[in-house]
Design a protein around this motif. Structure first.
Motif, PDB file in Angstrom:
ATOM      1  N   SER A 198      -5.783   1.915  -2.495  1.00 21.26           N
ATOM      2  CA  SER A 198      -4.946   3.069  -2.796  1.00 21.26           C
ATOM      3  C   SER A 198      -3.567   2.880  -2.167  1.00 21.26           C
ATOM      4  O   SER A 198      -3.372   2.060  -1.284  1.00 21.26           O
ATOM      5  CB  SER A 198      -5.606   4.334  -2.247  1.00 21.26           C
ATOM      6  N   ARG A 199      -2.595   3.662  -2.660  1.00 25.07           N
ATOM      7  CA  ARG A 199      -1.236   3.613  -2.133  1.00 25.07           C
ATOM      8  C   ARG A 199      -0.833   5.017  -1.700  1.00 25.07           C
ATOM      9  O   ARG A 199      -1.359   6.004  -2.199  1.00 25.07           O
ATOM     10  CB  ARG A 199      -0.264   3.104  -3.186  1.00 25.07           C
TER      11      ARG A 199
ATOM     12  N   GLN B  35      -8.362   5.390   4.808  1.00 21.20           N
ATOM     13  CA  GLN B  35      -8.084   4.713   3.542  1.00 21.20           C
ATOM     14  C   GLN B  35      -9.326   4.092   2.908  1.00 21.20           C
ATOM     15  O   GLN B  35      -9.356   3.872   1.701  1.00 21.20           O
ATOM     16  CB  GLN B  35      -6.976   3.684   3.698  1.00 21.20           C
TER      17      GLN B  35
ATOM     18  N   ASP C 124      -3.247   6.962  -6.106  1.00 19.69           N
ATOM     19  CA  ASP C 124      -1.953   7.115  -5.442  1.00 19.69           C
ATOM     20  C   ASP C 124      -1.906   8.469  -4.759  1.00 19.69           C
ATOM     21  O   ASP C 124      -2.267   9.483  -5.360  1.00 19.69           O
ATOM     22  CB  ASP C 124      -0.808   7.016  -6.455  1.00 19.69           C
TER      23      ASP C 124
ATOM     24  N   ARG D  21       0.816  -1.213   0.000  1.00 20.05           N
ATOM     25  CA  ARG D  21       0.000   0.000   0.000  1.00 20.05           C
ATOM     26  C   ARG D  21       0.853   1.267   0.000  1.00 20.05           C
ATOM     27  O   ARG D  21       0.354   2.349   0.230  1.00 20.05           O
ATOM     28  CB  ARG D  21      -0.909   0.019   1.237  1.00 20.05           C
ATOM     29  N   ARG D  22       2.177   1.132  -0.230  1.00 16.12           N
ATOM     30  CA  ARG D  22       3.080   2.280  -0.206  1.00 16.12           C
ATOM     31  C   ARG D  22       3.667   2.538  -1.579  1.00 16.12           C
ATOM     32  O   ARG D  22       3.932   1.616  -2.336  1.00 16.12           O
ATOM     33  CB  ARG D  22       4.237   2.020   0.759  1.00 16.12           C
ATOM     34  N   LEU D  23       3.877   3.794  -1.892  1.00 11.06           N
ATOM     35  CA  LEU D  23       4.621   4.167  -3.090  1.00 11.06           C
ATOM     36  C   LEU D  23       6.097   4.176  -2.706  1.00 11.06           C
ATOM     37  O   LEU D  23       6.486   4.879  -1.778  1.00 11.06           O
ATOM     38  CB  LEU D  23       4.228   5.571  -3.564  1.00 11.06           C
TER      39      LEU D  23
END
Length: 92
Positions: A47-48, A79, A87, A7-9
């Motif tokens: 989403s991220r 979230q 993103d 879930r992270r960029l």
């Protein structure tokens, strides 16, 4: 809800794409950039997010880490409101 690595960029190219092609919303405490992911790219459900805090804007390490923890916590609680395939870039 949890905040797993999926879930992270993490890639600089993804963060750059959010900054260049995304939309911006400024608040007093942080700036939020968001962008819908193109179809067929990185099929991650949900989403991220990427959280950034710089020394110049926030201060020393303790304050930067606290700001990032708080912004991550805001994302964790909200979230479900963020549309899937979006993103986010949160800058303290």
């Amino acid at each position: 809800m949890t905040f797993p690595p999926a879930r992270r960029l993490t890639r600089a190219s993804e963060i750059k794409a959010v900054r260049e092609q995304g939309r911006r919303l400024e608040c007093r405490a942080f700036t939020l950039w968001w962008r819908r992911r193109p179809e067929g790219v990185t099929p991650v459900p949900g989403s991220r997010v990427c959280v950034i805090a710089s020394t110049a804007s926030v201060g020393h390490a303790v304050r930067r880490n606290r700001a990032k923890r708080r912004l991550r916590e805001v994302f964790r609680h909200q979230q479900t409101v963020v549309p899937a395939g979006c993103d986010l870039l949160m800058i303290a």
